[in-house]
Design a protein around this motif. Structure first.
Motif, short mmCIF file in Angstrom:
data_model
loop_
_atom_site.label_atom_id
_atom_site.label_comp_id
_atom_site.label_asym_id
_atom_site.label_seq_id
_atom_site.Cartn_x
_atom_site.Cartn_y
_atom_site.Cartn_z
N THR A 183 -2.17 -23.76 65.91
CA THR A 183 -2.36 -22.32 66.06
C THR A 183 -1.33 -21.81 67.03
OG1 THR A 183 -3.95 -22.65 67.83
CG2 THR A 183 -4.83 -22.49 65.59
N PRO A 184 -1.06 -20.52 67.03
CA PRO A 184 -0.08 -20.00 67.99
C PRO A 184 -0.45 -20.27 69.44
CG PRO A 184 -0.48 -18.41 66.27
CD PRO A 184 -1.46 -19.51 66.04
N SER A 185 -1.75 -20.40 69.73
CA SER A 185 -2.13 -20.69 71.12
C SER A 185 -1.81 -22.13 71.49
CB SER A 185 -3.62 -20.40 71.30
OG SER A 185 -4.38 -21.21 70.41
N SER A 186 -1.99 -23.06 70.52
CA SER A 186 -1.62 -24.47 70.75
C SER A 186 -0.80 -24.95 69.57
CB SER A 186 -2.89 -25.32 70.90
OG SER A 186 -3.69 -25.20 69.73
N LYS A 235 -13.54 -9.30 76.49
CA LYS A 235 -12.81 -8.68 75.38
C LYS A 235 -13.71 -7.66 74.68
CE LYS A 235 -12.01 -12.63 73.41
NZ LYS A 235 -11.50 -13.67 72.46
N GLU A 236 -13.05 -6.64 74.21
CA GLU A 236 -13.75 -5.61 73.43
C GLU A 236 -12.83 -5.15 72.31
OE1 GLU A 236 -15.88 -1.22 73.94
OE2 GLU A 236 -15.02 -2.27 75.69
N MET A 376 -9.19 -13.76 63.35
CA MET A 376 -7.78 -13.49 63.05
C MET A 376 -7.28 -12.27 63.83
SD MET A 376 -7.24 -14.36 59.01
CE MET A 376 -8.64 -13.47 58.38
N TYR A 377 -8.14 -11.26 63.96
CA TYR A 377 -7.75 -10.07 64.71
C TYR A 377 -7.44 -10.42 66.17
CZ TYR A 377 -8.49 -5.83 67.46
OH TYR A 377 -8.37 -4.81 68.38
N ARG A 382 -3.67 -11.58 70.71
CA ARG A 382 -3.09 -12.51 71.68
C ARG A 382 -1.57 -12.62 71.50
NH1 ARG A 382 -1.22 -17.25 72.35
NH2 ARG A 382 -1.27 -17.67 70.12
N LEU A 383 -1.12 -12.65 70.24
CA LEU A 383 0.32 -12.70 69.98
C LEU A 383 1.00 -11.41 70.44
CD1 LEU A 383 0.24 -14.37 66.45
CD2 LEU A 383 0.97 -15.42 68.59
#
Length: 399
Positions: A183-186, A235-236, A376-377, A382-383
């Motif tokens: 994933t983009p985070s890892s 988060k909201e 996914m949102y 995060r990206l």
């Protein structure tokens, strides 16, 4: 031959129709002449012996004899006239018959010529029909051979296509497995080689460090470092951004006209790729959109540079995008141009953040991401945060 016989029967039939009435007329005239010759002379005969009571008998006898002579002479004259007229009729009939015979012979010759012509036409048609039949059979056999050849080629292509499909399905399955674990985070280092450090890419040159000393330093440092408390983020979901993402998720596209990508281009992608060198910045943006940008680490001894200006291409001590003197550990290549541009760690962080965003939305478009819409949102958000931090100058130390 049958046509000739039919034509002759027709001609002789017509000739017989003309001869029968003429022969009948001549036959009736001959019978009339014979009857006239056999018929006795017409007159009033009286007995030779005179009667007693009639004194004028000799005068009457003389008168009757004169009348008989006159009638006989008229009859002979009539007979002679009839004979002369019958001779004339016979002559005319013979001439007429000769003319009709001549005409019939001419018609017969014309019929014979017509029959010969028709027989030649029939033979020619039969020959053409045989040639046409032979050519049709040959063409049919040729078409069958071609169809069999095409069928064999199609079956071969089908077998090859099925093999390729099986191979591609296996590759897609393997790719999905890698995507699930990356994933983009890892990110997975095998999928994103640009994220690897220069020491792992095979470009290491010069003297190496003492492994025992370095390991001791690292262990000591790890013992002295105190763990920091983990902070949890609150988060909201923004309703507008989530609605735009849901609308884009229904029909994923890379077109900038949709509201979801238009906002990201304006707020994140555009500012993140806005460097001092505007012309080169535009080329970098196009390469990122087309997925043709290559980032690779720089070795201590680089290859000879291509023939471009030093200001544009930069160097190991000067960034080609910002124009500032920086230590450049990476360089980029746009497409297959072969031109390399040295970039600083900050520029590399900005380009990498944008590339990670485009990689993730391409995965979504291709159906490789099987997650809930909300997850996914949040990954997209995060990206976007990484792009915002990169454009503000924040980047990891490993850059």
């Amino acid at each position: 031959m049958r046509e000739k016989q039919l034509c002759r029967h027709q001609v002789f039939g017509t000739f017989g129709d003309l001869l029968i009435p003429l022969a009948m007329s001549l036959f009736s005239q001959a019978n009339f002449e014979e009857d006239s010759q056999k018929q006795p002379a017409i007159g009033h005969w009286k007995p030779l012996m005179p009667s007693k009571g009639n004194k004028e008998e000799p005068e009457t006898v003389v008168q009757d004899a004169g009348g008989v002579d006159e009638t006989q002479s008229t009859e002979q004259l009539n007979v002679s006239r009839l004979r002369s007229s019958s001779v004339e009729i016979r002559e005319k009939g013979s001439e007429f018959l000769k003319e009709e015979l001549h005409k019939a012979q001419k018609e017969l010759k014309l019929k014979d010529k017509e029959c010969e012509r028709l027989s030649k036409v029939r033979e020619q048609l039969e020959q053409e029909l045989e040639e046409l039949t032979a050519s049709l059979f040959e063409e049919a056999h040729k078409m069958v051979r071609e169809a069999n050849t095409k069928q064999a080629a199609s079956e071969k292509q089908l077998r090859e296509a099925r093999g390729k499909i099986d191979m591609l399905q296996a590759e897609v399955t393997a790719l999905k497995t890698l995507v699930i674990t990356s994933t983009p985070s890892s990110p997975n280092r095998e999928l994103h080689p640009q994220l690897q450090s220069p020491s792992k890419t095979g470009f290491r040159k010069g003297h190496g460090r003492n492994k025992s000393t370095s390991s001791a330093v690292v262990s000591a440092a790890s013992q002295n470092v105190t763990p920091e408390p983990v902070s949890r983020e609150c988060k909201e979901v923004d309703s507008i951004l989530f609605a735009e993402f849901q609308a884009w998720k229904e029909s994923p596209t890379l077109d900038k006209s949709c509201s979801f990508l238009d906002r990201i281009y304006r707020e994140d992608v555009g500012p993140c790729l806005d460097f001092t060198k505007q012309e080169l910045s535009e080329l970098v943006r196009v390469a990122v959109e087309q997925n043709t940008l290559t980032i690779e680490p720089v070795a201590s001894q680089t290859l000879p540079m291509v023939k471009v200006s030093a200001e544009e291409c930069g160097g190991p001590k000067k960034c080609a995008l910002s124009g500032l003197p920086r230590t450049c550990k990476h360089r980029i290549m746009l497409g297959d141009s072969g031109n390399y541009y040295y970039i600083s760690p900050s520029c590399r962080a900005r380009i990498t953040a944008v590339c990670n965003f485009f990689t993730y939305i391409r995965y979504i478009q291709q159906g490789l991401v099987r997650q809930d819409v909300e997850l996914m949102y949040w990954e997209v958000m995060r990206l976007r945060r990484e792009m915002s931090l990169a454009k503000l100058g924040f980047y990891p130390s490993e850059m």
